[in-house]
Scaffold this motif. Sequence first.
Motif, mmCIF file in Angstrom:
data_model
loop_
_atom_site.group_PDB
_atom_site.id
_atom_site.type_symbol
_atom_site.label_atom_id
_atom_site.label_comp_id
_atom_site.label_asym_id
_atom_site.label_seq_id
_atom_site.Cartn_x
_atom_site.Cartn_y
_atom_site.Cartn_z
ATOM 1 N N ALA A 204 -0.655 -1.907 1.324
ATOM 2 C CA ALA A 204 -0.918 -2.846 2.428
ATOM 3 C C ALA A 204 -1.192 -4.242 1.882
ATOM 4 C CB ALA A 204 -2.097 -2.356 3.268
ATOM 5 N N LEU A 205 -1.921 -4.342 0.773
ATOM 6 C CA LEU A 205 -2.219 -5.639 0.161
ATOM 7 C C LEU A 205 -0.940 -6.306 -0.352
ATOM 8 C CD1 LEU A 205 -4.350 -7.695 -0.861
ATOM 9 C CD2 LEU A 205 -4.482 -6.341 -2.958
ATOM 10 N N LEU A 206 -0.094 -5.544 -1.009
ATOM 11 C CA LEU A 206 1.169 -6.099 -1.512
ATOM 12 C C LEU A 206 2.077 -6.518 -0.359
ATOM 13 C CD1 LEU A 206 1.748 -3.670 -4.496
ATOM 14 C CD2 LEU A 206 1.210 -6.119 -4.621
ATOM 15 N N ALA A 207 2.080 -5.747 0.715
ATOM 16 C CA ALA A 207 2.867 -6.129 1.895
ATOM 17 C C ALA A 207 2.336 -7.439 2.471
ATOM 18 C CB ALA A 207 2.831 -5.025 2.944
ATOM 19 N N TRP A 208 1.020 -7.580 2.543
ATOM 20 C CA TRP A 208 0.408 -8.803 3.071
ATOM 21 C C TRP A 208 0.799 -10.018 2.233
ATOM 22 C CZ3 TRP A 208 -2.676 -12.686 1.349
ATOM 23 C CH2 TRP A 208 -3.280 -13.506 2.303
ATOM 24 N N THR A 209 0.773 -9.876 0.912
ATOM 25 C CA THR A 209 1.116 -11.018 0.056
ATOM 26 C C THR A 209 2.566 -11.434 0.285
ATOM 27 O OG1 THR A 209 1.653 -9.609 -1.860
ATOM 28 C CG2 THR A 209 -0.591 -10.492 -1.728
ATOM 29 N N GLY A 210 3.453 -10.454 0.426
ATOM 30 C CA GLY A 210 4.857 -10.778 0.699
ATOM 31 C C GLY A 210 5.053 -11.423 2.058
ATOM 32 N N GLU A 211 4.375 -10.883 3.086
ATOM 33 C CA GLU A 211 4.491 -11.426 4.439
ATOM 34 C C GLU A 211 3.966 -12.860 4.533
ATOM 35 O OE1 GLU A 211 2.290 -8.607 6.758
ATOM 36 O OE2 GLU A 211 3.823 -7.051 6.524
ATOM 37 N N HIS A 212 3.011 -13.198 3.676
ATOM 38 C CA HIS A 212 2.423 -14.538 3.702
ATOM 39 C C HIS A 212 3.031 -15.464 2.652
ATOM 40 C CE1 HIS A 212 -0.460 -12.408 6.209
ATOM 41 N NE2 HIS A 212 -0.778 -13.592 6.684
ATOM 42 N N GLY A 213 4.116 -15.033 2.030
ATOM 43 C CA GLY A 213 4.866 -15.888 1.111
ATOM 44 C C GLY A 213 4.212 -16.137 -0.231
ATOM 45 N N HIS A 214 3.293 -15.264 -0.629
ATOM 46 C CA HIS A 214 2.631 -15.447 -1.924
ATOM 47 C C HIS A 214 3.417 -14.759 -3.029
ATOM 48 C CE1 HIS A 214 -0.958 -17.188 -0.172
ATOM 49 N NE2 HIS A 214 -1.042 -16.174 0.684
ATOM 50 N N THR A 215 3.418 -15.371 -4.194
ATOM 51 C CA THR A 215 4.002 -14.764 -5.377
ATOM 52 C C THR A 215 2.863 -14.148 -6.183
ATOM 53 O OG1 THR A 215 5.741 -16.436 -5.425
ATOM 54 C CG2 THR A 215 5.348 -15.215 -7.469
ATOM 55 N N THR A 216 3.011 -12.878 -6.532
ATOM 56 C CA THR A 216 1.947 -12.185 -7.263
ATOM 57 C C THR A 216 2.127 -12.370 -8.761
ATOM 58 O OG1 THR A 216 3.185 -10.119 -7.241
ATOM 59 C CG2 THR A 216 1.632 -10.488 -5.431
ATOM 60 N N ARG A 217 0.999 -12.298 -9.467
ATOM 61 C CA ARG A 217 0.981 -12.453 -10.925
ATOM 62 C C ARG A 217 0.098 -11.368 -11.538
ATOM 63 N NH1 ARG A 217 5.102 -14.813 -11.131
ATOM 64 N NH2 ARG A 217 5.303 -17.007 -10.742
#
Length: 175
Positions: free
Chosen positions: A131-144
Amino acid sequence: MEADLLRRRRMLATLDRVLTDGLPQAEVRLGREDARPVATTQDAGTISEISVVTSGCVARLTAALAAAGVQPYRPLVGLFPLDIAEQATVTVAAQVEQEVPGTTRGILSGGLFAVATYVGPYDQVSLTAHALLAWTGEHGHTTRGELREVYVCDPRQTAPDQLVTHVMIKIEESE
């Protein structure tokens, strides 16, 4: 055979939770973390062995801290790769200022993180991670970096359905 049966039971419990409650809707917040010195233990295993590997890392780290008479400043942190292939390397870290024999010294990176809190047994925390990874993608964030699990409760003193874990992923900051 027993290990396979246990793994299948955990998987069925997770599926039952999804069927009963639906996919989790994690409340996500953004938070800043400072870099900090840590003592770590590390091991690798297959996706089905992650919980056993993590438990082994925790056991070795807590034993090393106890033998050195060192108390960590904060809860233990599990670090997991975002892309899990056949083998995944798991790291468990404790914030300490000094060297701890039997561990590796390192720095837990700081920065801006997306954070969700999960309450329940460790073997179902992956639902909140998704759910957290989906949220980051939906909000346009790039993960590191890797996924972090901050183990707020001591499982020796807390019932499995009451364990609190902060699930975190570092995100790239915009200019």
